[in-house]
Design an enzyme around this catalytic site. Structure first.
Site, PDB file in Angstrom:
ATOM      1  N   PRO A 165       0.847  -1.206   0.000  1.00 11.32           N
ATOM      2  CA  PRO A 165       0.000   0.000   0.000  1.00 11.32           C
ATOM      3  C   PRO A 165       0.878   1.250   0.000  1.00 11.32           C
ATOM      4  O   PRO A 165       1.525   1.566   0.991  1.00 11.32           O
ATOM      5  CB  PRO A 165      -0.807  -0.135   1.298  1.00 11.32           C
ATOM      6  CG  PRO A 165       0.002  -1.039   2.169  1.00 11.32           C
ATOM      7  CD  PRO A 165       0.761  -1.953   1.269  1.00 11.32           C
ATOM      8  N   ASP A 207       6.000   2.189   1.828  1.00  7.98           N
ATOM      9  CA  ASP A 207       5.143   1.025   2.034  1.00  7.98           C
ATOM     10  C   ASP A 207       4.476   1.225   3.394  1.00  7.98           C
ATOM     11  O   ASP A 207       5.137   1.143   4.430  1.00  7.98           O
ATOM     12  CB  ASP A 207       5.997  -0.246   2.010  1.00  7.98           C
ATOM     13  CG  ASP A 207       5.174  -1.517   2.174  1.00  7.98           C
ATOM     14  OD1 ASP A 207       3.991  -1.421   2.582  1.00  7.98           O
ATOM     15  OD2 ASP A 207       5.719  -2.622   1.908  1.00  7.98           O
ATOM     16  N   HIS A 208       3.165   1.484   3.375  1.00  8.51           N
ATOM     17  CA  HIS A 208       2.480   1.853   4.612  1.00  8.51           C
ATOM     18  C   HIS A 208       2.393   0.682   5.596  1.00  8.51           C
ATOM     19  O   HIS A 208       2.045   0.881   6.764  1.00  8.51           O
ATOM     20  CB  HIS A 208       1.078   2.383   4.298  1.00  8.51           C
ATOM     21  CG  HIS A 208       0.677   3.544   5.162  1.00  8.51           C
ATOM     22  ND1 HIS A 208       1.129   3.726   6.455  1.00  8.51           N
ATOM     23  CD2 HIS A 208      -0.156   4.596   4.923  1.00  8.51           C
ATOM     24  CE1 HIS A 208       0.604   4.820   6.968  1.00  8.51           C
ATOM     25  NE2 HIS A 208      -0.182   5.367   6.070  1.00  8.51           N
ATOM     26  N   ARG A 209       2.698  -0.533   5.151  1.00  5.48           N
ATOM     27  CA  ARG A 209       2.756  -1.662   6.075  1.00  5.48           C
ATOM     28  C   ARG A 209       3.958  -1.539   7.015  1.00  5.48           C
ATOM     29  O   ARG A 209       3.940  -2.060   8.131  1.00  5.48           O
ATOM     30  CB  ARG A 209       2.860  -2.988   5.308  1.00  5.48           C
ATOM     31  CG  ARG A 209       1.696  -3.272   4.365  1.00  5.48           C
ATOM     32  CD  ARG A 209       1.983  -4.503   3.529  1.00  5.48           C
ATOM     33  NE  ARG A 209       3.199  -4.340   2.719  1.00  5.48           N
ATOM     34  CZ  ARG A 209       3.715  -5.306   1.957  1.00  5.48           C
ATOM     35  NH1 ARG A 209       3.144  -6.501   1.925  1.00  5.48           N
ATOM     36  NH2 ARG A 209       4.816  -5.073   1.256  1.00  5.48           N
TER      37      ARG A 209
END
Length: 428
Positions: free
Chosen positions: A224, A400-402
């Site tokens: 994401p 990467d929002h993770r």
């Protein structure tokens, strides 16, 4: 009879295309001698013979593709009988003018199917007695049990005669805890690129372009993306660059420092101070990288490649400039070695030289962030209540929002901004 196998020349390589054979059938070859040139997803490389003898048969002609680990040629004694060997699947070797097919109404241009890698094509490890490119000796019942449980037989140590894998070996492997399979990107059904009756020219993808399409599609699908943009005043950095370049002209080996070299140094120092950006997402873990290796996106005619400046935080600006020039020249001359483009932890994509003011970049997995750099533009701004013209540059970090939060990305850009706006901090 010895087989020359398609070697795995990089971590992500799944197949290679034979560009040309340096030897022809009947020629004598020595162990370690280059026999063919192969196009990989990154660059062109020569492959070597694993044994001495006579090149008895070429199994994969120039222009065709073969999976990693599959046999591409046979080397043996001049009078040794040839083994029956299946021919590699054919692939279109050159672009041709194609009429879009109207069969089924999908409008797709006709093309030969690309060869698919076999399950054992790229083993992570080899048991004793198994040579790269040769078949694995396994009993029929052991092979059937392994297939039913999706076991990679190349990772099983055989205890039968001559290292043959037997039923007991497979059953023992099943008792061992298995690593969770990596997520597999399954592309959505393709939309027809050509309309019925449309006249098109079909140009086969290079290995580099295939890899770019696969990896970046997977990146957008799996990671994401979150974007943070910031404007940076480059006026002082421009003055420092001019001073450095004046100084380097008096050096024995003059080098011209680019803005990208200054940005690379600033990013490397910011990563050293914020290690939470220099990470990879690995399911249940965040992998904090102990080295800061900055990838520089380089545009080539055949695609994009990202050579890596290793330990950039420990290099001075002039050293970064020299290494950057070496890598860019090697990329344009197709001279990069695997170690030149592997192991990156953070990437920079600069399109300022094209006049692009602002853009977003796709993360280069397994990294968790990439910085998109725009052009430096003289811009009216208010400083101390007065309107003045300053050199301004917009940068956007994709994360990467993770693995990384938006606030962390913002603080990272603040640190990059601070270093570039007060660039003497990069020299002390």
């Amino acid at each position: 009879m010895n087989k020359i196998a398609m070697p795995k020349l990089s971590d992500m390589m799944e197949e290679g295309k034979i560009l040309n054979w340096l030897k022809k059938e009947g020629d004598t070859v020595n162990k370690g001698e280059a026999v063919a040139e192969v196009e990989t997803e990154k660059t062109n490389m020569e492959i070597e013979a694993f044994a001495s003898g006579v090149l008895r048969k070429i199994l994969v002609p120039a222009g065709q593709t073969a999976p990693v680990g599959s046999a591409i040629a046979l080397v043996g004694d001049p009078n040794e009988p040839l083994e029956a060997e299946p021919q590699a699947p054919a692939q279109a070797a050159s672009p041709g003018r194609a009429q879009a097919s109207t069969s089924g109404g999908n409008g797709r241009a006709a093309s030969a199917p690309a060869p698919q890698p076999q399950p054992q094509a790229a083993p992570a490890a080899r048991p004793a007695g198994v040579v790269e490119g040769e078949r694995i000796f396994i009993s029929p019942i052991a092979r059937r049990i392994a297939a039913e449980h999706n076991l990679n037989i190349s990772q099983i140590q055989g205890t039968g005669p001559n290292g043959r894998i037997i039923r007991e070996d497979v059953e023992n492997a099943l008792r061992q805890p298995q690593a969770a399979p990596a997520p597999v990107f399954v592309p959505a059904p393709a939309i027809a690129a050509a309309q019925p009756g449309e006249d098109v020219t079909a140009v086969p993808l290079t290995q580099m372009r295939k890899t770019i399409a696969r990896r970046l599609s997977a990146s957008m699908q799996q990671a994401p993306h979150f974007y943070v943009t910031m404007a940076i005043d480059m006026t002082k950095a421009s003055a420092l660059r001019a001073q450095i370049n004046d100084f380097t002209q008096t050096e024995k080996e003059p080098i011209k420092v680019s803005f990208n070299d200054l940005i690379t140094k600033a990013v490397a120092l910011a990563l050293a101070r914020m290690p939470e950006i220099n990470v990879s997402f690995d399911g249940d873990n965040l992998l904090f990288k102990r080295h800061i290796n900055i990838g520089l996106a380089v545009a080539l005619d055949q695609g994009l490649i990202v050579p890596v400046i290793r330990d950039a935080d420990h290099r001075g600006i002039l050293e970064i400039a020299r290494e950057s020039r070496r890598l860019i020249d090697a990329a344009h001359n197709n001279k990069l070695k695997p170690e030149d483009y592997q192991g990156g932890t953070f990437s920079i994509s600069n399109m300022g030289m094209f006049g692009v003011e602002e853009f977003t970049a796709v993360i280069n997995p397994p990294e968790s962030a990439i910085l998109a750099v725009g052009a430096i533009i003289p811009t009216p701004v208010v400083v101390d209540g007065q309107v003045v013209v300053r050199d301004r540059m917009k940068v956007t970090v994709s994360i990467d929002h993770r693995a990384i939060d938006g606030a962390t990305a913002a603080r990272f850009l603040q640190e990059v901004k601070r270093l570039l706006e007060e660039p003497m901090g990069m020299l002390v």
